[in-house]
Design an enzyme around this catalytic site. Structure first.
Site, PDB file in Angstrom:
ATOM      1  N   CYS A 241       8.306  12.812  29.178  1.00 19.09           N
ATOM      2  CA  CYS A 241       9.735  13.128  28.999  1.00 19.09           C
ATOM      3  C   CYS A 241      10.511  11.913  29.488  1.00 19.09           C
ATOM      4  O   CYS A 241      11.175  11.949  30.513  1.00 19.09           O
ATOM      5  CB  CYS A 241      10.120  14.373  29.781  1.00 19.09           C
ATOM      6  N   ALA A 242      10.425  10.823  28.746  1.00 20.21           N
ATOM      7  CA  ALA A 242      10.717   9.493  29.284  1.00 20.21           C
ATOM      8  C   ALA A 242      12.193   9.114  29.313  1.00 20.21           C
ATOM      9  O   ALA A 242      12.607   8.337  30.177  1.00 20.21           O
ATOM     10  CB  ALA A 242       9.948   8.444  28.484  1.00 20.21           C
ATOM     11  N   ALA A 243      12.990   9.578  28.370  1.00 17.22           N
ATOM     12  CA  ALA A 243      14.383   9.105  28.286  1.00 17.22           C
ATOM     13  C   ALA A 243      15.145   9.448  29.567  1.00 17.22           C
ATOM     14  O   ALA A 243      14.914  10.517  30.151  1.00 17.22           O
ATOM     15  CB  ALA A 243      15.066   9.729  27.078  1.00 17.22           C
ATOM     16  N   PRO A 244      16.003   8.548  30.029  1.00 18.00           N
ATOM     17  CA  PRO A 244      16.475   7.316  29.380  1.00 18.00           C
ATOM     18  C   PRO A 244      15.604   6.084  29.604  1.00 18.00           C
ATOM     19  O   PRO A 244      15.981   4.989  29.210  1.00 18.00           O
ATOM     20  CB  PRO A 244      17.851   7.116  30.011  1.00 18.00           C
TER      21      PRO A 244
ATOM     22  N   LYS B  96      12.186   5.116  34.616  1.00 21.69           N
ATOM     23  CA  LYS B  96      10.865   5.155  35.244  1.00 21.69           C
ATOM     24  C   LYS B  96       9.837   4.423  34.373  1.00 21.69           C
ATOM     25  O   LYS B  96       8.904   3.802  34.887  1.00 21.69           O
ATOM     26  CB  LYS B  96      10.444   6.601  35.482  1.00 21.69           C
TER      27      LYS B  96
ATOM     28  N   ARG C  20      17.846   9.728  21.709  1.00 24.87           N
ATOM     29  CA  ARG C  20      17.515   9.222  23.046  1.00 24.87           C
ATOM     30  C   ARG C  20      16.317   8.264  22.978  1.00 24.87           C
ATOM     31  O   ARG C  20      16.244   7.297  23.727  1.00 24.87           O
ATOM     32  CB  ARG C  20      17.235  10.367  24.001  1.00 24.87           C
TER      33      ARG C  20
ATOM     34  N   ASP D  38       8.031  14.104  33.956  1.00 24.57           N
ATOM     35  CA  ASP D  38       9.322  14.205  34.646  1.00 24.57           C
ATOM     36  C   ASP D  38      10.186  15.148  33.818  1.00 24.57           C
ATOM     37  O   ASP D  38      10.947  14.722  32.960  1.00 24.57           O
ATOM     38  CB  ASP D  38       9.955  12.818  34.768  1.00 24.57           C
TER      39      ASP D  38
ATOM     40  N   CYS E  14      14.361  16.436  39.357  1.00 26.46           N
ATOM     41  CA  CYS E  14      15.468  16.097  40.256  1.00 26.46           C
ATOM     42  C   CYS E  14      16.177  17.392  40.646  1.00 26.46           C
ATOM     43  O   CYS E  14      17.403  17.473  40.659  1.00 26.46           O
ATOM     44  CB  CYS E  14      16.429  15.089  39.619  1.00 26.46           C
TER      45      CYS E  14
END
Length: 470
Positions: A274-277, A280, A303, A342, A395
């Site tokens: 779940c990489a965007a933006p 990381k 995105r 993430d 987060c």
């Protein structure tokens, strides 16, 4: 764009009003709207005030409404969101911004109502703001002053919710988890302007980056958690050439920590699910080197395109981007040495940075998010290579999104996957003054708590595969 009034209104206040209106009516995020409204269009002093006004009103919305509603005969009947926003802007300036003349706060709020084609409410707005301006709240701070106005029968959660401007349901949860003192500290922390952190992404550009920071009037100091992180003290780093070119990355220290917990080796194959933006992903790409390979996937195509452009700007060549719904079975034919999951989450660890979340989120949303997060983790685990590592992170401060997801999914897989204590790994990147046990809880999970660490609130579980069969 709303039509302009014949009377001049400052650019900062019109931008703030439009941002708040879009947040309220279009479910937009203030950061995104502000960036679009300000970038290259507004003088720096107006940009600063517009940011202060829009973010400040979102942080203190409930307290502002409490002050406003004391002067309304029927508070619940104010249906016009434009009128409410103009009042919030006016009251915020009157009780939080000493440098703004009261007459300017009152006058321009009235003009904003007219600009929004709500001219019939102009006299109401004028009357309420004049009353508030003439009756300063007693106390050393607005939050302290408002607390003196409470009815004696209000519950602690309601009192704190109004005083520190959070929804009651959220305060009730945190009182149960953290007790009164830590909850007060968290609420107070969520209403501070968060620090802006970053790091040097391209060490070969260190001299150019330093010169660029100096030219932009930026000064930095060492990070609070990480050895390689900075905190920007003065200046606007987004106006810095080194940031625009990708030599310097802006990213919260807790967020940086998540990528470092993945700890890929040079040459590893990594999946960032779940990489965007892509913040990381940049750290992961640097760690695996030119011989490594990363797949950076995300659900939303726009995105993914934005993320791809970010990697190109930074000169990253070892990342493959992919649009993917990871709640469905994953399409990969080979395992990965490292996986980062993430997950999309409530964001309750980032309320200082994204204050509107507290008004968008509802308790029922946590149950829905838990289901999505569990599916993402369940789908990713089979693709961890033997003795490989998966990091699950959010987060969020909420157990439903954190340890309860991990324990649910790993419950039947205890012989295959194991939660490992990240203390040894984090000692390689924490500041010498930071003890590992301060960010690793007794149950073996990585956690940051905003009032105690000065960062966003993050959670991470480091999971290792013990054998080749799930």
């Amino acid at each position: 764009m709303l039509p302009c009034s014949t009377v001049s209104i400052s650019k900062a206040r019109t931008v703030a009003f439009d941002v708040l209106l879009r947040v309220a009516t279009q479910n937009a995020y203030a950061d995104d709207v502000l960036r679009a409204e300000l970038e290259g269009k507004v003088k720096s002093e107006d940009a600063g005030l517009a940011t202060e006004l829009s973010q400040g009103v979102l942080r203190w919305q409930r307290l502002l409404d409490f002050v406003i509603d004391r002067h309304l005969k029927k508070p619940a009947n104010m249906a016009d969101v434009e009128v409410r926003i103009a009042l919030r802007l006016g009251v915020y300036q009157l009780i939080f911004l000493d440098r703004v003349p009261a007459r300017a706060a009152v006058h321009e709020s009235v003009e904003l109502v007219k600009r929004a084609r709500k001219r019939s409410a102009a006299n109401l707005v004028n009357a309420i703001l004049r009353k508030i301006a003439m009756e300063p709240l007693p106390g050393n701070s607005p939050a302290e002053a408002v607390a003196r106005l409470f009815a004696p029968d209000l519950s602690l959660a309601v009192r704190l919710g109004i005083q520190y401007s959070h929804p009651t349901w959220m305060v009730e949860r945190w009182l149960g988890f953290y007790g009164e003192d830590r909850t007060r500290a968290l609420l107070h922390s969520n209403n501070r302007v968060p620090v802006l952190s970053g790091y040097l992404f391209d060490p070969q550009r260190s001299e150019d980056a330093a010169k660029s920071l100096q030219q932009a009037g930026c000064s930095i100091r060492p990070g609070q958690l990480l050895r390689d992180a900075w905190i920007f003290e003065v200046g606007n780093p987004t106006a810095c050439e080194a940031v625009r070119r990708g030599w310097i990355a802006i990213q919260d220290e807790a967020s940086q920590s998540i990528a470092r917990l993945v700890a890929p080796d040079p040459g590893n194959a990594v999946l960032d699910l779940c990489a965007a933006p892509g913040g990381k992903t940049l750290l992961l790409a640097r760690a695996v080197g030119t011989e490594g390979h990363i797949i950076a996937a995300d659900l939303h195509e726009h995105r993914v395109w934005a993320m791809k452009g970010r990697f190109e700007l930074a000169g990253i060549r070892n990342v493959e981007t992919l649009t993917l719904n990871a709640e469905q079975p994953l399409p990969f034919e080979r395992p990965f040495d490292r996986i980062l999951v993430d997950v999309p989450c409530s964001g309750t660890g980032t309320l200082a940075r994204h204050p509107e979340i507290r008004w968008k989120l509802h308790a029922a949303d946590l149950r829905d998010l838990h289901g999505r997060q569990a599916r993402l983790l369940r789908n990713a685990l089979p693709f961890v290579a033997p003795h490989g590592r998966l990091v699950y992170s959010t987060c969020s401060l909420e157990p439903e999104e954190n340890e309860l997801v991990v324990r649910e999914i790993l419950g039947d897989l205890a012989n295959t996957f194991q939660i490992i204590d990240p203390q040894i790994a984090i000692e390689s990147f924490l500041q010498d003054s930071v003890r590992g046990e301060s960010v690793v809880s007794a149950d073996g999970f990585f956690r940051t708590f905003p009032p105690e660490h000065g960062t966003d609130g993050f959670f991470a579980a480091v999971i290792e595969r013990q054998n080749s069969k799930a």
